[in-house]
Design a protein around this motif. Structure first.
Motif, PDB file in Angstrom:
ATOM      1  N   ASP A  47      29.832 -81.119  -9.511  1.00  0.00           N
ATOM      2  CA  ASP A  47      28.766 -80.122  -9.660  1.00  0.00           C
ATOM      3  C   ASP A  47      27.393 -80.744  -9.892  1.00  0.00           C
ATOM      4  O   ASP A  47      26.393 -80.032  -9.962  1.00  0.00           O
ATOM      5  N   ASP A  48      27.332 -82.068 -10.050  1.00  0.00           N
ATOM      6  CA  ASP A  48      26.052 -82.710 -10.338  1.00  0.00           C
ATOM      7  C   ASP A  48      25.104 -82.639  -9.148  1.00  0.00           C
ATOM      8  O   ASP A  48      25.510 -82.801  -7.991  1.00  0.00           O
ATOM      9  N   ASP A  49      23.844 -82.399  -9.432  1.00  0.00           N
ATOM     10  CA  ASP A  49      22.805 -82.552  -8.437  1.00  0.00           C
ATOM     11  C   ASP A  49      22.713 -84.033  -8.076  1.00  0.00           C
ATOM     12  O   ASP A  49      22.799 -84.890  -8.949  1.00  0.00           O
ATOM     13  N   PRO A  50      22.545 -84.379  -6.795  1.00  0.00           N
ATOM     14  CA  PRO A  50      22.543 -85.797  -6.417  1.00  0.00           C
ATOM     15  C   PRO A  50      21.466 -86.620  -7.102  1.00  0.00           C
ATOM     16  O   PRO A  50      21.656 -87.802  -7.373  1.00  0.00           O
ATOM     17  N   VAL A  51      20.336 -86.008  -7.420  1.00  0.00           N
ATOM     18  CA  VAL A  51      19.266 -86.781  -8.042  1.00  0.00           C
ATOM     19  C   VAL A  51      19.525 -87.031  -9.516  1.00  0.00           C
ATOM     20  O   VAL A  51      18.824 -87.831 -10.143  1.00  0.00           O
ATOM     21  N   GLU A  52      20.540 -86.372 -10.085  1.00  0.00           N
ATOM     22  CA  GLU A  52      20.881 -86.611 -11.484  1.00  0.00           C
ATOM     23  C   GLU A  52      21.779 -87.825 -11.663  1.00  0.00           C
ATOM     24  O   GLU A  52      22.066 -88.226 -12.784  1.00  0.00           O
ATOM     25  N   THR A  53      22.241 -88.400 -10.571  1.00  0.00           N
ATOM     26  CA  THR A  53      23.128 -89.559 -10.644  1.00  0.00           C
ATOM     27  C   THR A  53      22.516 -90.781  -9.969  1.00  0.00           C
ATOM     28  O   THR A  53      23.229 -91.665  -9.497  1.00  0.00           O
ATOM     29  N   MET A  54      21.191 -90.861  -9.893  1.00  0.00           N
ATOM     30  CA  MET A  54      20.521 -92.006  -9.285  1.00  0.00           C
ATOM     31  C   MET A  54      19.125 -92.163  -9.866  1.00  0.00           C
ATOM     32  O   MET A  54      18.559 -91.231 -10.434  1.00  0.00           O
ATOM     33  N   ARG A  55      18.600 -93.355  -9.748  1.00  0.00           N
ATOM     34  CA  ARG A  55      17.224 -93.624 -10.146  1.00  0.00           C
ATOM     35  C   ARG A  55      16.746 -94.877  -9.437  1.00  0.00           C
ATOM     36  O   ARG A  55      17.542 -95.646  -8.881  1.00  0.00           O
ATOM     37  N   LEU A  56      15.434 -95.093  -9.459  1.00  0.00           N
ATOM     38  CA  LEU A  56      14.894 -96.338  -8.927  1.00  0.00           C
ATOM     39  C   LEU A  56      15.401 -97.501  -9.760  1.00  0.00           C
ATOM     40  O   LEU A  56      15.669 -97.361 -10.954  1.00  0.00           O
ATOM     41  N   LEU A  57      15.530 -98.662  -9.136  1.00  0.00           N
ATOM     42  CA  LEU A  57      15.937 -99.843  -9.890  1.00  0.00           C
ATOM     43  C   LEU A  57      14.945-100.088 -11.025  1.00  0.00           C
ATOM     44  O   LEU A  57      13.747-100.256 -10.780  1.00  0.00           O
ATOM     45  N   PRO A  58      15.393-100.122 -12.277  1.00  0.00           N
ATOM     46  CA  PRO A  58      14.452-100.294 -13.387  1.00  0.00           C
ATOM     47  C   PRO A  58      13.873-101.702 -13.463  1.00  0.00           C
ATOM     48  O   PRO A  58      12.840-101.907 -14.078  1.00  0.00           O
ATOM     49  N   TYR A  59      14.510-102.664 -12.825  1.00  0.00           N
ATOM     50  CA  TYR A  59      14.053-104.057 -12.887  1.00  0.00           C
ATOM     51  C   TYR A  59      13.488-104.535 -11.551  1.00  0.00           C
ATOM     52  O   TYR A  59      13.435-105.727 -11.285  1.00  0.00           O
ATOM     53  N   ARG A  60      13.079-103.607 -10.709  1.00  0.00           N
ATOM     54  CA  ARG A  60      12.556-103.998  -9.397  1.00  0.00           C
ATOM     55  C   ARG A  60      11.238-104.747  -9.552  1.00  0.00           C
ATOM     56  O   ARG A  60      10.384-104.362 -10.368  1.00  0.00           O
TER      57      ARG A  60
END
Length: 309
Positions: free
Chosen positions: A140-153
């Motif tokens: 049921d999760d929205d796809p954007v709730e399970t991803m983020r930009l690389l924090p150490y990019r």
């Protein structure tokens, strides 16, 4: 066409100095498929006199070139192949690309919210789909709730291409006559989005580059979020090479001379009432590939001709 005369870079007294280097992804033999799909190099060989070719160590294939400044070579499919080939071109002893424009011309998928089968997009941004962080969620999760930009990019994985060059290319190509087919018109009717149902056009938009051929509304929502986080607008096309090409050019301070021209051959999600698996298995065929490839060539060749003029 007759076989081109072959040159070895070690035997070329004066380096070849193209005005424009055309970079399709694949030629005949570069891919295997159950269907006999058209390849991205063939239209150029039919219309331009590529009478000579230069072997370039590290490139996917030899560079063919004309007497009036046009060169072409397929990069190979995927970001790694594209980056390796472009780097090899820029370092080849028999090839001087210091004043050349680089022009990707090939096929792509598209968001039905941005365009339709047979449309051609000139990219103003190139965004990398693959370098991000994702984790398991629930159904049921929205796809954007399970991803983020690389924090150490070390930097954002997005390139903004030269605005003036993109605008100039669009002005040259905006009135190119695009072809269409009944097969494409029938396929468009399955979609509810206005952009998907319209006739093919030439437009400017962001291209999203990834090494996986994804398909479906869940992934499309994640793609929209990713491009938005990089302030790159709304994505129009999806493909597999352009971030590798742009990254290689950036290492040599050459992104200002790069253009990406992509003809749409499929939508990135199925229409209502069909599953993503049905869409990815059934909706990409030789007819739609031929349409997108022909229109990409029409737009790309118009830009090439203006550049050599």
């Amino acid at each position: 066409m007759p076989a081109p005369t072959r040159d070895d870079p070690g035997d070329v007294a004066t380096p070849v100095e193209p005005d424009v280097v055309v970079l399709p992804a694949f030629a005949a033999g570069d891919v295997t498929a159950e269907a006999d799909l058209p390849n991205e190099v063939e239209p150029w060989l039919d219309e331009y006199a590529f009478d000579r070719e230069l072997a370039v160590p590290g490139a996917n294939a030899p560079v063919r070139y004309t007497d009036d400044g046009v060169a072409i070579t397929p990069t190979g499919m995927g970001k790694a192949d594209a980056a390796a080939t472009v780097t090899a071109l820029l370092r080849a002893p028999g090839l001087d690309c210091s004043d050349a424009a680089f022009l990707t011309v090939g096929i792509a998928g598209a968001s039905p919210e941005a365009g339709t089968l047979g449309s051609v997009f000139i990219a103003d941004h190139v965004v990398d789909w693959d370098r991000k962080q994702r984790w398991d969620g629930t159904a049921d999760d929205d796809p954007v709730e399970t991803m983020r930009l690389l924090p150490y990019r070390p930097h954002d994985y997005a390139y903004g291409l030269d605005d003036d060059f993109v605008e100039r290319a669009y002005e040259w190509a905006s009135d190119v006559a695009l072809c269409d087919t009944e097969r494409a018109r029938e396929h468009r009717e399955r979609y509810s989005q206005d952009a998907a149902r319209g006739a093919p056009t030439v437009a400017v938009g962001t291209t999203l580059c990834g090494d996986e051929f994804w398909h479906g509304a869940h992934h499309a929502e994640a793609a929209r979020w990713l491009v938005d986080r990089y302030d790159a607008g709304e994505y129009a096309t999806t493909e597999m090479e352009d971030f590798g090409t742009a990254a290689a050019l950036d290492r040599f301070d050459r992104t200002e001379s790069y253009l990406s021209v992509r003809g749409v051959v499929n939508f990135d999600r199925p229409p209502e009432g069909r599953t993503a698996r049905e869409g990815i298995d059934e909706d990409l065929d030789a007819a739609t590939v031929e349409l997108g490839l022909e229109n990409a060539f029409r737009v790309g060749s118009r830009i090439v001709d203006r550049l050599v003029e």
